[in-house]
Design a protein around this motif. Structure first.
Motif, short mmCIF file in Angstrom:
data_model
loop_
_atom_site.label_atom_id
_atom_site.label_comp_id
_atom_site.label_asym_id
_atom_site.label_seq_id
_atom_site.Cartn_x
_atom_site.Cartn_y
_atom_site.Cartn_z
N LEU A 246 -12.94 -2.75 30.00
CA LEU A 246 -14.15 -1.76 30.44
C LEU A 246 -15.34 -2.44 31.13
O LEU A 246 -16.46 -2.88 32.42
N LEU A 247 -15.50 -3.61 29.89
CA LEU A 247 -16.89 -4.29 30.25
C LEU A 247 -16.69 -4.85 30.91
O LEU A 247 -17.88 -6.37 30.71
N GLU A 248 -16.29 -6.34 31.70
CA GLU A 248 -15.99 -6.79 32.79
C GLU A 248 -15.76 -8.21 32.34
O GLU A 248 -16.30 -9.12 32.63
N SER A 249 -14.90 -8.65 30.93
CA SER A 249 -14.73 -9.64 30.55
C SER A 249 -14.24 -10.43 31.80
O SER A 249 -13.10 -10.33 31.84
N LYS A 250 -14.28 -11.79 31.01
CA LYS A 250 -13.46 -12.65 31.93
C LYS A 250 -12.27 -13.42 31.14
O LYS A 250 -12.33 -14.52 31.89
N GLU A 251 -12.52 -12.69 29.81
CA GLU A 251 -11.63 -13.27 28.84
C GLU A 251 -9.82 -13.45 29.67
O GLU A 251 -9.81 -12.57 30.98
N GLU A 252 -9.30 -14.54 29.73
CA GLU A 252 -7.91 -14.63 29.49
C GLU A 252 -7.15 -15.01 28.59
O GLU A 252 -7.12 -15.44 27.69
N VAL A 253 -6.26 -14.13 28.24
CA VAL A 253 -5.18 -13.64 27.49
C VAL A 253 -3.35 -13.95 27.71
O VAL A 253 -3.18 -13.82 28.60
N TYR A 254 -3.30 -14.63 26.37
CA TYR A 254 -1.34 -15.58 26.84
C TYR A 254 -0.67 -14.22 27.08
O TYR A 254 -0.60 -13.47 26.07
N TYR A 255 -0.09 -14.48 28.28
CA TYR A 255 1.20 -13.71 28.07
C TYR A 255 2.63 -14.42 27.95
O TYR A 255 3.17 -14.91 28.10
N LYS A 256 3.16 -14.13 26.47
CA LYS A 256 4.57 -14.56 25.87
C LYS A 256 5.46 -14.31 26.63
O LYS A 256 6.17 -15.71 26.69
#
Length: 562
Positions: free
Chosen positions: A281-291
């Motif tokens: 919601l804080l508009e993070s640009k982080e990417e998360v690994y989808y196993k």
């Protein structure tokens, strides 16, 4: 089929006016023709300019700012709005935030870092007088941006709360609404125009907190927010729910398909799930690994999928717990009382208490209080009113008994605390109180006989599809004695599981009908007489508009074989 007719059944002359009148709106134009003139100046909110000046001073001085979130949809919307606004408007700043692990409301002083100079509490905290004083004694300023009812204004915090602002006429604006007004005040002082970027979060917060959307200002701001969804997390949830929402972002669809996902993440998620939701919601640009797919994806996409899974698990747990408590209610004859008060054990997860209480209130059509023992001599729990019953403000009703230590929250959705010795007094009081019948079954606006079926009425009501939701509930109609020929009845769709009836150029549609059900009712006969309860809509295809009734329930009353 059981149903209750509301209103005066005026379907011949002014059906839409009747529908709005049945929902407490005497002049529908007041909430349909909305514009900026419906809004009230933020300056009418007590203390708001003092609060804005204080925040600006602390930011300019490089102070450490701490924001405490509240554990629900409005709380997360409010928190993400104020943080997003501060970051966009001030650039670099020393800001941290904290999420409650459970359903705790307001700030816990132990969670505030030692070097903090300013604490901001959106959507809660108005009545935390002890905590305000303790923080002030530590040299920490406090700003509260809230909408909950409380007895008096704190002497040790700057509280901005529409309930404590005599000059502010709109008492039906949630925490996200108060934060938006605060951002407007900051805009004026900073010479910016950033507040409107967060109207989508305002919309989600107000719908999620079930604010009364008959209030013109609240409705106007909510609809503006829904018309311009900007937050990437909200966009991703809406994308995930596109099939269910049928591509339409309106009050009803957001209330049913967006807010419940956010609440599931807040109530049923792990601490890591909650943190990821807030970061998204804080508009993070982080990417998360989808196993599963061996790919990296945006934190928003990963969170939206996770919220869907959490809601499914939450609903299963909620339904199982509801059934257990229903058995307690039935076996103890609690349903015969005007208010259902039940003690629950460890089998009911604390995060589900409010949801289960809400289910029970809908089932029994009366207020419900679910209590669990907190410690020796004290019970706490959740209360839910039934707004179509005779008790319009359940919170005040319980406070008037003078038996509860507190009833905190909204009029018909709040937390309670009561001492054990007072439970017997409460039970005795309930045994003496009888509540008038509130009707049974589905509430319908119109009861229309076959001879009066009119496709124009369906089209007219269907035009208002985007106006329904929250306190302006979607209208329902019962058609009595539909005469339907066998060749006008069919199972359609790719899976052949949608029942379709054609009557007087109106399509009657019921989804997810099994072949066995269809054959039981319609395999033999030439003509069928059917009662139908349904909702009006318009099916548009290739430029053709067809009046349609979405069937909620139906009953075949007679079959003619020849």
């Amino acid at each position: 089929m059981q149903y209750t007719l509301i209103g005066d059944n005026d379907y011949l002359f002014s059906p839409v006016d009747t529908i709005f009148k049945n929902r407490g709106v005497t002049n529908k134009e007041d909430i349909l023709n909305l514009d900026e003139s419906k809004c009230h100046s933020y300056k009418l909110l007590k203390n708001i300019e003092r609060a804005a000046d204080l925040l600006i001073r602390h930011i300019n001085e490089g102070s450490e700012v701490f924001v405490q979130a509240d554990p629900d949809c409005d709380g997360y919307s409010s928190t993400s709005m104020i943080i997003n606004y501060i970051k966009k408007s001030f650039g670099k700043c020393n800001l941290t935030w904290h999420l409650p692990k459970g359903k705790e409301h307001g700030v816990e002083v132990k969670n505030v870092p030692n070097n903090t100079k300013l604490v901001i509490i959106p959507d809660s905290g108005s009545n935390q007088y002890k905590e305000h004083k303790e923080l002030q004694e530590k040299g920490i300023d406090v700003i509260v941006l809230d909408h909950h009812i409380c007895e008096e204004e704190s002497k040790d915090a700057i509280v901005v709360n529409n309930q404590l602002s005599p000059l502010y006429p709109n008492k039906n604006l949630s925490g996200a609404g108060i934060v938006y007004k605060f951002c407007q005040a900051l805009d004026d002082k900073l010479g910016l125009n950033n507040a409107d970027n967060y109207l989508d979060l305002l919309a989600i917060g107000n719908i999620g907190d079930m604010m009364d959307l008959r209030e013109p200002e609240t409705r106007y701001l909510v609809k503006r927010g829904l018309d311009n969804i900007q937050n990437p997390m909200l966009k991703e949830i809406i994308k995930k729910q596109d099939f269910s929402m049928k591509g339409t972002v309106n009050i009803h669809n957001v209330g049913f398909f967006v807010c419940p996902l956010i609440n599931a993440g807040v109530r049923f998620g792990s601490n890591e799930d909650k943190k990821q939701l807030m970061e998204a919601l804080l508009e993070s640009k982080e990417e998360v690994y989808y196993k599963k797919k061996d790919v990296y994806e945006s934190i928003q996409e990963a969170t939206a999928r996770n919220l869907g899974n959490l809601r499914n698990r939450q609903n299963t747990a909620r339904d199982n717990s509801t059934e257990k408590i229903i058995s307690i209610v039935e076996s103890s004859n609690l349903k015969e009382r005007s208010i259902i008060v039940a003690k629950v054990g460890d089998f009911l997860d604390k995060s589900l208490t409010g949801l289960v209480a809400n289910n029970l209130a809908k089932k029994y059509k009366k207020p419900v209080v679910l209590l669990r023992e907190k410690e020796n001599g004290i019970f706490t729990g959740s209360a839910r009113g039934y707004d179509k019953g005779n008790i319009k403000n359940f919170r005040e009703h319980l406070l008037d008994t003078d038996l509860f230590n507190f009833c905190e929250g909204h009029d018909n959705s709040f937390g309670v605390e009561i001492e054990t010795e007072r439970l017997k007094e409460l039970e005795d009081l309930l045994l003496k109180t009888k509540e008038e019948s509130t009707g049974t079954g589905i509430e319908v606006d119109f009861e229309i006989p076959f001879n009066d079926i009119d496709k124009q009425l369906v089209l007219e009501v269907g035009e208002y599809k985007n106006e329904w939701g929250s306190t302006i509930q979607e209208p329902k109609i019962i058609y009595k004695g539909l005469t339907v020929a066998a060749n006008d009845i069919s199972l359609i769709g790719k899976k052949k599981n949608t029942l379709k009836l054609i009557v007087n150029d109106i399509e009657f549609i019921k989804f997810f009908v099994k072949k066995e059900e269809y054959e039981t009712h319609f395999s033999e006969g030439e003509t069928f007489y059917i009662d139908v309860i349904g909702k009006c809509s318009i099916n548009e295809w290739n430029g053709v508009r067809t009046p349609q009734i979405e069937i909620l329930e139906y009953k075949v009353t007679e079959t003619l074989l020849f």
